[in-house]
Design an enzyme around this catalytic site. Structure first.
Site, PDB file in Angstrom:
ATOM      1  CG  ASP A   7      31.382  44.816  46.587  1.00 22.46           C
ATOM      2  OD1 ASP A   7      30.619  44.316  47.434  1.00 22.46           O
ATOM      3  OD2 ASP A   7      32.504  44.334  46.304  1.00 22.46           O
ATOM      4  CG  ASP A   9      33.920  42.937  52.331  1.00 22.52           C
ATOM      5  OD1 ASP A   9      34.142  43.885  53.105  1.00 22.52           O
ATOM      6  OD2 ASP A   9      33.174  41.976  52.624  1.00 22.52           O
ATOM      7  CG  ASP A  17      41.746  34.664  50.408  1.00 26.51           C
ATOM      8  OD1 ASP A  17      41.054  35.324  49.604  1.00 26.51           O
ATOM      9  OD2 ASP A  17      42.919  34.319  50.181  1.00 26.51           O
ATOM     10  CB  THR A  50      28.158  44.728  51.256  1.00 23.27           C
ATOM     11  OG1 THR A  50      29.130  43.741  51.582  1.00 23.27           O
ATOM     12  CG2 THR A  50      27.428  45.145  52.517  1.00 23.27           C
TER      13      THR A  50
HETATM   14 MG   LIG Z   1      33.712  42.734  46.741  1.00 22.38          MG
END
Ligand SMILES: [Mg+2]
Ligand SMILES: [Zn+2]
Length: 179
Positions: A7, A9, A17, A50
């Site tokens: 993955d 991020d 956020d 992703t």
């Molecule tokens: Mg992530």
């Protein structure tokens, strides 16, 4: 072939956020570039999968995503590593696509492209949906406690057999020394 799916991020770079929207906001997590370099130099191929719903949400465009990935490739390369491919889902949750994790579409695409067997295929992520995407096809879910990972670790829904490490560096060391 030894191949690990990462993955992005919260695993390679710091999550935000308000989404990682441009290359300036793409900031590597400490030791993640070194972790990828160690994998590369130990004979592992590294592929990124992703979810990038920020595209569908209009928060950034393909030009910005390409710039983020150019930066990622450049920094990984400077560290002595290599990312063999980046696969992304550009859709929002309401699209009903088959690529957005927790569905395994991207994992299946990678397995087909690299001619891999799914059983035991490792995927390292920080969210439950990463772990679910790889568990759905019989792969090996690996949770890191960076990004959303510490919170994910509290979940009572972790797929059976999930391995947990503090960060990508420790997860990579485990793969390098045990597979
Ligand atoms: Mg992530
Ligand atoms: Zn999708």
């Amino acid at each position: 072939m030894k191949l690990v799916i990462l993955d992005r991020d919260g695993v390679i770079n710091q999550d935000r956020d308000d989404y990682v929207k441009n290359s300036v906001e793409w900031v590597p997590i400490e030791h993640s570039l070194e972790a990828i370099a160690n994998l590369t130099q130990s004979g592992w191929r590294v592929v990124v999968a992703t979810n990038q719903s920020g595209l569908a949400r209009g928060l950034f465009d393909m030009h910005a995503l390409n710039a983020m990935h150019e930066k990622m490739h450049r920094l990984v390369g400077q560290a002595g590593g290599r990312i063999d491919a980046v696969v992304f889902c550009p859709h929002g949750p309401e699209t009903g696509c088959e690529c957005r994790k927790p569905l395994p579409g991207m994992v299946l695409e990678i397995a087909e492209r690299f001619n891999l067997k799914l059983e035991g295929l490792p995927l390292i992520g920080d969210s439950l949906r990463d772990l679910e995407a790889i568990a759905a096809v019989g792969g090996l879910p690996i949770l890191v406690r960076t990004g959303k990972g510490a919170k994910t670790h509290m979940s009572d829904a972790l797929p059976e057999g999930t391995l947990v490490f503090d960060d990508l560096y420790d997860a990579a060391e485990h793969l390098i020394h045990n597979y």
